[in-house]
Design an enzyme around this catalytic site. Structure first.
Site, PDB file in Angstrom:
ATOM      1  N   LYS A  16       0.841  -1.207   0.000  1.00 37.40           N
ATOM      2  CA  LYS A  16       0.000   0.000   0.000  1.00 37.40           C
ATOM      3  C   LYS A  16       0.873   1.254   0.000  1.00 37.40           C
ATOM      4  CE  LYS A  16      -2.164  -1.268   3.803  1.00 37.40           C
ATOM      5  NZ  LYS A  16      -1.472  -2.559   4.069  1.00 37.40           N
ATOM      6  N   ARG A  91     -10.273   0.439   8.611  1.00 33.91           N
ATOM      7  CA  ARG A  91      -9.719  -0.877   8.904  1.00 33.91           C
ATOM      8  C   ARG A  91     -10.710  -1.778   9.593  1.00 33.91           C
ATOM      9  NH1 ARG A  91      -3.937   0.067   8.923  1.00 33.91           N
ATOM     10  NH2 ARG A  91      -2.926  -1.905   9.366  1.00 33.91           N
ATOM     11  N   ARG A 130      11.643  -5.832   4.926  1.00 33.07           N
ATOM     12  CA  ARG A 130      11.389  -4.402   4.649  1.00 33.07           C
ATOM     13  C   ARG A 130      12.369  -3.510   5.415  1.00 33.07           C
ATOM     14  NH1 ARG A 130       5.543  -1.883   5.473  1.00 33.07           N
ATOM     15  NH2 ARG A 130       5.728  -2.828   7.528  1.00 33.07           N
ATOM     16  N   ARG A 164      10.901  -1.522  10.949  1.00 30.51           N
ATOM     17  CA  ARG A 164       9.803  -1.096  11.815  1.00 30.51           C
ATOM     18  C   ARG A 164       9.693  -2.029  13.017  1.00 30.51           C
ATOM     19  NH1 ARG A 164       4.603   0.196   8.120  1.00 30.51           N
ATOM     20  NH2 ARG A 164       3.616  -1.086   9.722  1.00 30.51           N
ATOM     21  N   ARG A 175      -0.820  -9.262  13.148  1.00 29.44           N
ATOM     22  CA  ARG A 175      -1.391  -8.241  12.243  1.00 29.44           C
ATOM     23  C   ARG A 175      -2.212  -8.913  11.148  1.00 29.44           C
ATOM     24  NH1 ARG A 175       3.978  -5.436  10.701  1.00 29.44           N
ATOM     25  NH2 ARG A 175       2.740  -4.250   9.193  1.00 29.44           N
TER      26      ARG A 175
HETATM   27  P1  AP5 Z   1       4.745  -1.664   1.915  1.00 30.27           P
HETATM   28  O1  AP5 Z   1       4.454  -0.838   0.729  1.00 30.27           O
HETATM   29  O2  AP5 Z   1       5.496  -1.052   3.038  1.00 30.27           O
HETATM   30  O3  AP5 Z   1       3.439  -2.437   2.427  1.00 30.27           O
HETATM   31  P2  AP5 Z   1       2.142  -1.879   3.168  1.00 30.27           P
HETATM   32  O4  AP5 Z   1       0.966  -2.507   2.531  1.00 30.27           O
HETATM   33  O5  AP5 Z   1       2.185  -0.394   3.265  1.00 30.27           O
HETATM   34  O6  AP5 Z   1       2.359  -2.560   4.580  1.00 30.27           O
HETATM   35  P3  AP5 Z   1       2.205  -1.982   6.073  1.00 30.27           P
HETATM   36  O7  AP5 Z   1       2.983  -2.908   6.961  1.00 30.27           O
HETATM   37  O8  AP5 Z   1       2.565  -0.535   6.126  1.00 30.27           O
HETATM   38  O9  AP5 Z   1       0.686  -2.162   6.291  1.00 30.27           O
HETATM   39  P4  AP5 Z   1      -0.069  -2.219   7.635  1.00 30.27           P
HETATM   40  O10 AP5 Z   1      -1.465  -2.094   7.184  1.00 30.27           O
HETATM   41  O11 AP5 Z   1       0.239  -3.402   8.465  1.00 30.27           O
HETATM   42  O12 AP5 Z   1       0.589  -1.028   8.474  1.00 30.27           O
HETATM   43  P5  AP5 Z   1       0.099   0.424   8.875  1.00 30.27           P
HETATM   44  O13 AP5 Z   1       1.276   1.296   8.897  1.00 30.27           O
HETATM   45  O14 AP5 Z   1      -1.101   0.827   8.123  1.00 30.27           O
HETATM   46  O15 AP5 Z   1       5.605  -2.948   1.354  1.00 30.27           O
HETATM   47  C1  AP5 Z   1       6.044  -3.964   2.246  1.00 30.27           C
HETATM   48  C2  AP5 Z   1       7.387  -4.535   1.749  1.00 30.27           C
HETATM   49  O16 AP5 Z   1       7.185  -5.227   0.508  1.00 30.27           O
HETATM   50  C3  AP5 Z   1       8.454  -3.477   1.448  1.00 30.27           C
HETATM   51  O17 AP5 Z   1       9.704  -3.990   1.826  1.00 30.27           O
HETATM   52  C4  AP5 Z   1       8.381  -3.287  -0.074  1.00 30.27           C
HETATM   53  O18 AP5 Z   1       9.624  -2.913  -0.622  1.00 30.27           O
HETATM   54  C5  AP5 Z   1       7.980  -4.684  -0.537  1.00 30.27           C
HETATM   55  N1  AP5 Z   1       7.121  -4.682  -1.719  1.00 30.27           N
HETATM   56  C6  AP5 Z   1       6.089  -3.839  -2.001  1.00 30.27           C
HETATM   57  N2  AP5 Z   1       5.491  -4.178  -3.156  1.00 30.27           N
HETATM   58  C7  AP5 Z   1       6.162  -5.286  -3.612  1.00 30.27           C
HETATM   59  C8  AP5 Z   1       6.010  -6.135  -4.769  1.00 30.27           C
HETATM   60  N3  AP5 Z   1       5.047  -5.912  -5.672  1.00 30.27           N
HETATM   61  N4  AP5 Z   1       6.862  -7.191  -4.906  1.00 30.27           N
HETATM   62  C9  AP5 Z   1       7.826  -7.417  -3.972  1.00 30.27           C
HETATM   63  N5  AP5 Z   1       8.017  -6.663  -2.863  1.00 30.27           N
HETATM   64  C10 AP5 Z   1       7.197  -5.614  -2.696  1.00 30.27           C
HETATM   65  O19 AP5 Z   1      -0.404   0.174  10.380  1.00 30.27           O
HETATM   66  C11 AP5 Z   1       0.506  -0.139  11.416  1.00 30.27           C
HETATM   67  C12 AP5 Z   1      -0.236  -0.202  12.753  1.00 30.27           C
HETATM   68  O20 AP5 Z   1      -0.810   1.078  13.058  1.00 30.27           O
HETATM   69  C13 AP5 Z   1      -1.441  -1.170  12.808  1.00 30.27           C
HETATM   70  O21 AP5 Z   1      -1.032  -2.496  13.105  1.00 30.27           O
HETATM   71  C14 AP5 Z   1      -2.284  -0.539  13.929  1.00 30.27           C
HETATM   72  O22 AP5 Z   1      -1.753  -0.845  15.188  1.00 30.27           O
HETATM   73  C15 AP5 Z   1      -2.089   0.950  13.678  1.00 30.27           C
HETATM   74  N6  AP5 Z   1      -3.122   1.491  12.764  1.00 30.27           N
HETATM   75  C16 AP5 Z   1      -2.910   2.007  11.532  1.00 30.27           C
HETATM   76  N7  AP5 Z   1      -4.080   2.399  10.979  1.00 30.27           N
HETATM   77  C17 AP5 Z   1      -5.051   2.130  11.885  1.00 30.27           C
HETATM   78  C18 AP5 Z   1      -6.460   2.291  11.893  1.00 30.27           C
HETATM   79  N8  AP5 Z   1      -7.125   2.803  10.834  1.00 30.27           N
HETATM   80  N9  AP5 Z   1      -7.148   1.887  12.990  1.00 30.27           N
HETATM   81  C19 AP5 Z   1      -6.508   1.366  14.047  1.00 30.27           C
HETATM   82  N10 AP5 Z   1      -5.171   1.175  14.112  1.00 30.27           N
HETATM   83  C20 AP5 Z   1      -4.438   1.560  13.033  1.00 30.27           C
HETATM   84 MG    MG Z   2       2.322   1.022   4.820  1.00 32.10          MG
END
Ligand code: AP5
Ligand code: MG
Length: 225
Positions: A16, A91, A130, A164, A175
């Protein structure tokens, strides 16, 4: 031109953030990532950050009471009035309901929910390798799939790359469980509303980007009709 109000859906590690960074350049939309906002608060040591960190490190969702107001306010700020790219919100069903209500209250509507689909085992591989830029969370790397030119140094601004705190295997597993239990129901919700667009996230980041860019370009044409 009509506004483009988009959400990115998909499991942790689906790509994402990687795709948002590119789509923002393509379409000039503000990227609103709840995870990035929360991590900035953690880094600053604010009251919200201190509260959020324990949930994030455990792989649990931060309570809705904290998140919902933060995002419904943000989408009404100047730069988001012509459209936005939401990443990590909504979410769960309560957040989806709150977003729908907030947009309705502003006489706006969601343009689409873009779902990046990736199987669980690929998620674990992606998150375990990552690395992210300590200064700009949009600069995302992978030790194998997208390595930086110099180990642990950001190609784009020379800052240090870090892992991270929630990218430990046990937290990744939790997660994923939380995603399947609480976030996956949104797929049916947005599909039923005719807003879901599915993207195969198993392809390379460039291929996923090409597909997403074409999807969003088509949406923009449809919004203009
Ligand atoms: P990346 O692009 O970083 O993936 P992502 O989908 O952004 O993954 P996240 O871990 O950021 O998602 P998340 O939903 O768990 O975390 P968030 O920060 O929202 O890519 C991942 C890796 O893959 C990288 O190394 C990249 O290089 C590689 N890659 C990408 N595309 C690729 C491809 N096509 N092929 C190969 N490799 C590839 O949330 C974190 C925490 O915050 C949550 O757990 C929760 O505690 C809190 N939180 C956030 N939002 C909320 C909410 N709305 N409500 C409640 N709690 C929340
Ligand atoms: Mg992300």
């Amino acid at each position: 031109m009509r506004e483009l109000n988009l959400i990115l859906l998909g499991p942790p590690g689906a790509g994402k953030g990687t795709q948002a960074d590119r789509l923002v350049e393509d379409f000039g939309l503000p990227h609103i990532s709840t995870g990035d906002i929360l991590r900035a608060q953690v880094a600053e040591g604010t009251e919200l950050g201190v509260k959020a960190k324990s949930y994030m490190d455990a792989g649990e969702l931060v309570p809705d009471t904290v998140i919902i107001g933060m995002i419904t306010d943000r989408i009404d700020e100047g730069d988001a009035r012509d459209g936005f790219l939401l990443d990590g919100f909504p979410r769960n069903m309560q957040q989806a309901q709150a977003l729908g209500d907030a947009l309705g209250g502003l006489q706006r509507h969601l343009s689409a929910a873009l779902l990046i689909e990736v199987p669980d085992e690929e998620v674990v591989r992606r998150l375990a390798g990552r690395r992210v830029c300590v200064k700009n969370p949009g600069h995302i790397y992978h030790v194998e799939f997208d390595p930086p030119k110099h180990e642990d140094v950001c190609d784009q601004d020379g800052s240090r790359l870090i892992q991270r705190d929630d990218d430990r295997e046990e937290t990744i597993r939790r997660r994923l469980e939380v995603y399947h239990a609480q976030t996956e129901p949104l797929i049916g919700h947005y599909d039923g509303a005719g807003l879901l667009r599915r993207i195969d996230g198993r392809q390379s980041a460039d291929q996923v980007h090409a597909h997403m860019r074409a999807t969003v370009a088509t949406l923009r044409l449809e919004e203009d009709l």
